[in-house]
Design an enzyme around this catalytic site. Sequence first.
Site, PDB file in Angstrom:
ATOM      1  N   ASP A  84      -8.197   8.203  -1.804  1.00 54.57           N
ATOM      2  CA  ASP A  84      -9.563   8.578  -2.491  1.00 54.57           C
ATOM      3  C   ASP A  84     -10.718   7.805  -1.818  1.00 54.57           C
ATOM      4  OD1 ASP A  84      -8.540  10.009  -4.679  1.00 54.57           O
ATOM      5  OD2 ASP A  84      -7.675   8.102  -5.406  1.00 54.57           O
ATOM      6  N   HIS A  96      -5.948   6.509 -11.129  1.00 49.93           N
ATOM      7  CA  HIS A  96      -5.289   7.750 -10.362  1.00 49.93           C
ATOM      8  C   HIS A  96      -6.532   8.656  -9.833  1.00 49.93           C
ATOM      9  CE1 HIS A  96      -2.441  10.800  -9.703  1.00 49.93           C
ATOM     10  NE2 HIS A  96      -2.281  11.334 -10.901  1.00 49.93           N
ATOM     11  N   HIS A 117      -1.474   1.497  -3.605  1.00 53.77           N
ATOM     12  CA  HIS A 117      -0.761   2.423  -3.976  1.00 53.77           C
ATOM     13  C   HIS A 117       0.616   2.068  -4.472  1.00 53.77           C
ATOM     14  CE1 HIS A 117       1.256   6.494  -3.813  1.00 53.77           C
ATOM     15  NE2 HIS A 117      -0.149   6.767  -3.976  1.00 53.77           N
TER      16      HIS A 117
HETATM   17  N1  COA Z   1      -8.082  -4.382  -5.570  1.00 55.70           N
HETATM   18  C1  COA Z   1      -7.287  -5.623  -5.840  1.00 55.70           C
HETATM   19  N2  COA Z   1      -6.138  -5.777  -5.996  1.00 55.70           N
HETATM   20  C2  COA Z   1      -5.126  -4.802  -5.818  1.00 55.70           C
HETATM   21  C3  COA Z   1      -5.540  -3.647  -5.707  1.00 55.70           C
HETATM   22  C4  COA Z   1      -6.699  -3.263  -5.493  1.00 55.70           C
HETATM   23  N3  COA Z   1      -7.197  -2.124  -5.397  1.00 55.70           N
HETATM   24  N4  COA Z   1      -4.367  -2.911  -5.895  1.00 55.70           N
HETATM   25  C5  COA Z   1      -3.474  -3.495  -5.977  1.00 55.70           C
HETATM   26  N5  COA Z   1      -4.024  -4.909  -6.008  1.00 55.70           N
HETATM   27  C6  COA Z   1      -3.150  -6.350  -6.368  1.00 55.70           C
HETATM   28  C7  COA Z   1      -2.861  -6.528  -7.689  1.00 55.70           C
HETATM   29  O1  COA Z   1      -3.576  -7.260  -8.475  1.00 55.70           O
HETATM   30  C8  COA Z   1      -1.415  -6.988  -7.688  1.00 55.70           C
HETATM   31  O2  COA Z   1      -1.757  -8.432  -7.599  1.00 55.70           O
HETATM   32  P1  COA Z   1      -0.962  -9.621  -8.157  1.00 55.70           P
HETATM   33  O3  COA Z   1       0.295  -9.443  -7.988  1.00 55.70           O
HETATM   34  O4  COA Z   1      -1.576 -10.840  -7.784  1.00 55.70           O
HETATM   35  O5  COA Z   1      -1.420  -9.503  -9.800  1.00 55.70           O
HETATM   36  C9  COA Z   1      -0.819  -6.403  -6.492  1.00 55.70           C
HETATM   37  O6  COA Z   1      -1.696  -5.945  -5.763  1.00 55.70           O
HETATM   38  C10 COA Z   1       0.080  -5.257  -7.238  1.00 55.70           C
HETATM   39  O7  COA Z   1      -0.792  -4.276  -7.817  1.00 55.70           O
HETATM   40  P2  COA Z   1      -0.405  -3.538  -8.878  1.00 55.70           P
HETATM   41  O8  COA Z   1      -1.492  -3.002  -9.835  1.00 55.70           O
HETATM   42  O9  COA Z   1       0.681  -4.227  -9.858  1.00 55.70           O
HETATM   43  O10 COA Z   1       0.230  -2.295  -8.245  1.00 55.70           O
HETATM   44  P3  COA Z   1       0.723  -0.783  -8.885  1.00 55.70           P
HETATM   45  O11 COA Z   1       1.749  -0.281  -8.050  1.00 55.70           O
HETATM   46  O12 COA Z   1       1.141  -1.111 -10.337  1.00 55.70           O
HETATM   47  O13 COA Z   1      -0.594  -0.017  -8.897  1.00 55.70           O
HETATM   48  C11 COA Z   1      -2.452   1.123  -8.138  1.00 55.70           C
HETATM   49  C12 COA Z   1      -0.790   0.906  -7.987  1.00 55.70           C
HETATM   50  C13 COA Z   1      -2.936   2.164  -7.387  1.00 55.70           C
HETATM   51  C14 COA Z   1      -2.553   1.398  -9.583  1.00 55.70           C
HETATM   52  C15 COA Z   1      -3.399  -0.207  -7.802  1.00 55.70           C
HETATM   53  O14 COA Z   1      -3.324  -0.266  -6.609  1.00 55.70           O
HETATM   54  C16 COA Z   1      -4.715   0.153  -8.215  1.00 55.70           C
HETATM   55  O15 COA Z   1      -5.164  -0.144  -9.189  1.00 55.70           O
HETATM   56  N6  COA Z   1      -5.547   0.519  -7.317  1.00 55.70           N
HETATM   57  C17 COA Z   1      -7.165   0.886  -7.261  1.00 55.70           C
HETATM   58  C18 COA Z   1      -7.131   2.091  -8.145  1.00 55.70           C
HETATM   59  C19 COA Z   1      -7.013   3.389  -7.048  1.00 55.70           C
HETATM   60  O16 COA Z   1      -7.332   3.409  -5.827  1.00 55.70           O
HETATM   61  N7  COA Z   1      -6.232   4.413  -7.348  1.00 55.70           N
HETATM   62  C20 COA Z   1      -5.860   5.460  -6.777  1.00 55.70           C
HETATM   63  C21 COA Z   1      -4.421   5.622  -6.340  1.00 55.70           C
HETATM   64  S1  COA Z   1      -4.135   6.785  -4.948  1.00 55.70           S
END
Ligand code: COA
Length: 375
Positions: free
Chosen positions: A312, A222, A261
Site C-alpha cells: 500500500d 487492511h 505486515h
Molecule cells: N507503524 C508503527 N508501528 C508498527 C507498525 C506501523 N505501521 N506496524 C507494526 N508496528 C509495531 C506495533 O506497534 C507493535 O509494536 P509493539 O510490539 O511495541 O506493540 C509491533 O510492531 C507488532 O505489530 P502488530 O500490530 O502487533 O502486528 P500485526 O501483525 O498484528 O499487524 C498490521 C500487522 C499490518 C495490522 C500492522 O503492521 C499495521 O497496523 N500496519 C499499518 C496499516 C497497514 O499498512 N496495513 C496494510 C497491511 S498490507
Amino acid sequence: MENQQIHKGLFGVTVDQTAVSKVMAETNSLTYRGYPVEELCEHATFEEVAYLMWHGELPNSEQLAHFTDTERGRRGLTKEQLGLLDTFADDAHPMDVLRAGLAALGAEKDRGFADAVDAQRDHAMSLLAKIPTFIAADHRRRKGLDAVSPRANLGFSENFLYMMTGEVPAPEVVKAFDVSMILYAEHGFNASTFTCRVIASTLSDLNSAITGGIGALKGPLHGGANEAVMYMLLDIDGPDAGKAWVEDALANKKKIMGFGHRVYRSGDSRVPTMRKYLRGLAMMSDRMDLIETMDAVEGTMLDAKNIYPNVDFVAGPAYYLMGIEIDFYTPLFVMSRITGWCAHYFEQIGDNRLIRPLAAYTGPSQRRVATLNLR
Ligand code: COA
C-alpha cells in the site's frame, strides 16, 4: 475449557489448505498458482492473471480470447444500476457506495447458491466486468460529470482509466495500473479473503461473500491503508520534513500507514515491482520529490523500528500520480482482489466445512434470575 489456548487475531493459525497463492515470508516472495508475481507482472496481463486465479492455469490464446471477449461484453451497466449512484450523497465514501452497489450489480437474477463451478465463474465474470464501470461512474459523478461508456476494444486496465477520464492514457500509465491490479489480486488468507471464506462456508451466495470482503477490506489495517498512506504523504511538508514527521508520530504511539505486515517481517514481496512502476510515473510527471519524501519516511521507519513498507505504501502514490481521487484507492483494490476472493469462494465450497471457531468465555459465572432483578 479453562485452559483453552487463545490465538488472538488467529496469529500463526493454519485454518485450511489453499492452492491459489503462496506467501513465503522467509524469502519475501509470493506466487499465484506457482508463478512468481514479479514474473506475472512482466509477462502477463491482469486478464490472464484473473483467468489463472479461476482456472488454475494460464490461458492459451483461444481461452484468453474467450475470456476477454466475455469480460468486455459484460462491462455495461443498466440505466437503473447507474441511477443507483444518484441516491448517494456527493461525499459518500466510494467504498460504502461500492458495497451498496454490489447488491444491485449482483441482483440481476436470483442466482442463490450455485454449486456448479461454471455458474459460479459466470457470476464472478459479471462482477469482474461491471465493478470497474460502477467505480469509474462514481468517480465522475462526484466531479459532476456523466459516466463514460466502456469500450470493448480496450483491455481491462486501459478501459478503466478511459472510463475515469474519457481519454485513453499513455501505455506507461496503463502498464503501471495493470501491474497494481496483478499485485493486489491475491494474498493468501488475509482478512477480507478469510471473511469471504467464512461466508462461503455457510453456503451463502457469491455476492454476499464479496460484500463481506469489501467490508473487511475497507479498514485502515487492511486495504484502507493505501488511502491513509497518501493522506500521510500529503501532510508531510516535503522530503526534509519526512524524518521529523515519522519520529513525532511514533513518539505519539501512532502507526505509520503502509508499514508492517502480519506475515512478512522483512519486506513485502510486492513492493519492489510496484516501486519500479511508481518511480516511472514520478519521472514522467516530474514528481521525484514525492519519491524523496517516501524515501525519508521509509529510512526513518527502518532506523527507528526496523519495519518495512508494504504494497500500500507504493500503490497509493502510484494512483495519486495517475490523477485518481484518494478515496477511490480502496475500491481499486476491490476491482483486483475480486479475482482472489472468487477463487477462494470456489475453493471453499469445493471442499467445504462450516467455519465456526470457539471462544473462551470471560463473562459472569452462571447465576440465577432472581425475582428482584426482574423488577
Ligand atoms: N507503524 C508503527 N508501528 C508498527 C507498525 C506501523 N505501521 N506496524 C507494526 N508496528 C509495531 C506495533 O506497534 C507493535 O509494536 P509493539 O510490539 O511495541 O506493540 C509491533 O510492531 C507488532 O505489530 P502488530 O500490530 O502487533 O502486528 P500485526 O501483525 O498484528 O499487524 C498490521 C500487522 C499490518 C495490522 C500492522 O503492521 C499495521 O497496523 N500496519 C499499518 C496499516 C497497514 O499498512 N496495513 C496494510 C497491511 S498490507
